[in-house]
Design an enzyme around this catalytic site. Structure first.
Site, PDB file in Angstrom:
ATOM      1  CG  ASP A  89      -2.222   0.813   0.924  1.00  0.00           C
ATOM      2  OD1 ASP A  89      -2.251   1.535  -0.091  1.00  0.00           O
ATOM      3  OD2 ASP A  89      -3.175   0.754   1.736  1.00  0.00           O
ATOM      4  CG  ASP A 124      -5.982   5.397  -3.089  1.00  0.00           C
ATOM      5  OD1 ASP A 124      -4.866   5.082  -2.628  1.00  0.00           O
ATOM      6  OD2 ASP A 124      -7.057   4.974  -2.607  1.00  0.00           O
ATOM      7  CB  CYS A 276      -8.682 -22.847  15.302  1.00  0.00           C
ATOM      8  SG  CYS A 276      -7.769 -21.799  16.444  1.00  0.00           S
TER       9      CYS A 276
END
Ligand code: GUN
Ligand code: ZN
Length: 643
Positions: A89, A124, A276
């Site tokens: 990013d 952006d 998990c």
């Protein structure tokens, strides 16, 4: 490059390959790695969790001298010890969080290239949900200019061109449309984090769906900042392919655990009911008392396992063509998500264009929202425009004895027809004439036998609307049918014609049923197999979904009787011999096609003079065929030179 392998409506399973040759399967999540805080090391994400991609922040690396130097010296992959796809990013999110960033778009693009990122991001401008329309429109222009510049500079690096537009659907769509024309590689939808943080999921639906209308279907769509397991199925349903999550680590530091039904604080949980690999063998008490660093790592791992498990499930449901069911279940976890699911009804038209004509499994009803699925709308549209009522008297039947309706009601339907009445079942889909009861989705669907009031009211309303539209002269109920009828009828022929009209239109069906017509039925089941018209085999009926496959003779009848572009996929000269030999038609060879074509629909492949050269099923919709450089548009069944 992005190749669509399987699809379910707007959702897709794709294979994404970077310019550097690294590949991944979508839908997929890019876990966020903060290069300064190594909660779960990148190598572990790859080896232990199977993540083939991650995202990190080039702005943070650039502003941290040791990291900057190392990244530029050895490259990002070596620095992070990650062999998969790395996306970076640009610093936009930091400016959203903390205000101005001291950086130009050119600088950050150049920097991302210098550290060997697979996919870099434009600087952006983050369009906030509270911005005015003017402010949003102006900032989009800047983002588009920067994106154009990034495309010119990108070299071997792929580019994320972030579509923005705050909550303004028209700006979202137009920004997306302009992004689609640029040489970018991935379409992130940006500016959505505040909407998700504030549980404004209905607005998120507007943002995603209006963006999707403009974006290039050839490229993966990244929902920037979304990675909670509870939203993955729903976002994939709307056609999002990439996700990213910083929350798995952020929440872990705050001792919050992610599940498909929400996020829960460790301090407030009553039990650790999770199996998990991270949680297994631990009790809630143990976890609470754990040393902070160890605890954060365990919770971060738990969060990642929840994400991977849900993504696996999403992919499986896409493969099975049942993603609507999973999304509807997930949306019941939070009222804001349920609202979003209801909001999606506004986009039934768009969704309908991508919804397959048929699928393998049955449709499961999960609640009143199920009726907003495009398959319901399509049925009613086709019933309204393509059905011809055989008599002007109707007998109404209840839907409570199993399907297809003509099995439990066989004798009652016959009795009604002998008395001159057309049997119609008042069903959750609306009115279902007896002739159509075996076709998808009518027979291939399961509803609870104790209906909800909404469905009951709606199916009655739809039935009465239909009866008045059809100009029916007399309506009776199933227990009012006279016993002494003497009308003659051929139930198979009624069905054969009604299905052809439903599937191909009234004019096409007339051409396909030119007299004399002979029906070949199965000796075992009595079901229609083939339609022989005027000595020619024109149609075969599939037992599974009660719909026809079109024979080349049938295709010739249709092209002669119904003008272009109905059902046509026209190909260029070069492609004609291949299609004629039964080879599939690829998007780049298509010159024109019927805008009404849907996926899995029977289509006719034609040459430039409208001669039918093959028949098959559409795999892409017209908008995709037009935009795509690659990809199978028609799965050809048989061509003219092999019959
Ligand atoms: N991360 C989350 N949202 C955004 C966004 O809109 N733009 C960029 N570049 N990164 C983001
Ligand atoms: Zn767990």
């Amino acid at each position: 490059m992005f190749e669509i392998i399987r699809r379910d409506g707007l959702a897709r399973i794709g294979k994404f390959t970077t310019n550097s040759g690294r590949t991944m399967e979508t839908p997929a999540l890019f876990p966020v790695i903060n290069p300064k805080i190594n909660t779960v090391p990148a190598r572990e994400l790859y080896d232990k969790f199977g993540f083939k991609s991650l995202i990190t922040n080039s702005y943070i690396i650039k502003n941290t001298p040791e990291l900057k130097e190392k990244a530029q010296a050895v490259g990002l992959h070596e620095m992070l010890d990650f062999p998969g796809i790395i996306m970076t990013d640009s610093g936009t999110f930091q400016s959203h969080m903390y205000g101005e960033v001291k950086l130009t778009n050119e600088e950050i693009i150049e920097f991302q290239k210098s550290i060997g990122t697979d996919i870099g991001t434009v600087l952006d401008i983050f369009t906030e949900p509270y911005w005015t329309k003017e402010q949003t429109a102006e900032s989009i222009e800047v983002t588009l200019e920067r994106t154009q510049k990034a495309c010119e500079m990108k070299g071997e690096m792929m580019i994320n061109g972030v579509a923005q537009g705050s909550i303004y659907t028209d700006l979202r769509e137009s920004c997306a449309r302009r992004m689609a024309t640029m040489d970018i590689d991935v379409h992130p939808i940006g500016g959505v984090v505040p909407l998700m943080e504030q549980y404004r999921y209905a607005e998120l639906v507007d943002v995603i769906m209006s963006s999707k209308k403009g974006l290039n279907p050839n490229r993966p769509v990244h929902l920037f900042g979304a990675g909670h397991p509870m939203i993955l199925a729903f976002a994939a349903l709307m056609g999002c392919d990439f996700f990213d999550s910083a929350s798995y680590a952020k929440f872990a530091r705050d001792e919050r655990m992610m599940f498909v039904d929400g996020t829960f604080r460790l301090a407030e949980m009553e039990s650790l009911d999770c199996n998990c690999p991270a949680c297994r063998g631990h009790t809630l008490e143990e976890l609470r008392k754990m040393e902070k660093g160890k605890k954060t790592k365990l919770i971060a791992e738990h969060n990642l396992y929840q994400i991977t498990q849900e993504l696996n499930l999403v992919r499986r449901y896409i493969r099975e063509g049942r993603l609507w069911e999973l999304a509807e279940l997930r949306c019941r976890a939070h009222p804001a998500l349920l609202e979003a699911l209801r909001k999606l009804k506004d986009y039934q038209d768009v969704m309908e264009q991508y919804d397959p004509i048929s699928r393998d499994g049955a449709i499961f009803y999960t609640g009143p929202e199920t009726r907003n699925r495009p398959v319901f709308k399509r049925y009613l549209d086709r019933l309204g425009t393509r059905y011809v009522l055989p008599t002007d008297k109707v007998a109404l039947f209840e839907d409570n004895h199993g399907k297809p309706y003509s099995r439990p009601y066989e004798q009652d339907f016959d009795k009604a027809r002998r008395a001159g009445y057309t049997p119609i079942v008042v069903a959750p889909f609306g009115p279902v004439p007896a002739e159509l009861d075996e076709l998808y989705p009518l027979a291939q669907s399961l509803f609870p036998q104790i209906p909800d009031m909404e469905t009951e009211t709606e199916s009655e309303r739809l039935t009465y609307q239909f009866l008045s539209m059809m100009g029916v002269k007399e309506v009776i109920l199933q227990d009012q049918i006279p016993d002494d009828g003497t009308e003659e009828f051929d139930a198979n022929m009624l069905r054969a014609k009604a299905v052809a009209r439903y599937q191909f239109g009234i004019e096409a069906a007339d051409a396909l049923f030119r007299e004399p017509v002979e029906l070949v039925t199965s000796k075992k089941t009595g079901k229609i197999r083939n339609v022989i018209s005027d000595g020619e085999h024109v149609l075969s009926m599939r037992a599974g979904d009660g719909l026809y496959t079109l024979k080349l003779e049938g295709a010739k009848r249709i092209t002669q009787a119904v003008p272009k572009p109905h059902m046509r996929v026209q190909v260029m000269d070069d492609a004609v011999p291949f299609a004629a030999q039964g080879r599939n038609v690829f998007a780049q060879f298509v010159t024109e096609c019927d805008p009404e074509i849907r996926t899995m629909e029977e289509v006719i492949v034609t040459d430039k003079d409208d001669n039918p050269i093959a028949t098959g099923r559409a795999f892409l919709v017209p908008f995709e065929i037009e935009q795509m450089k690659k990809g199978m548009a028609v799965k050809v069944r048989s061509g003219s030179s092999d019959e």
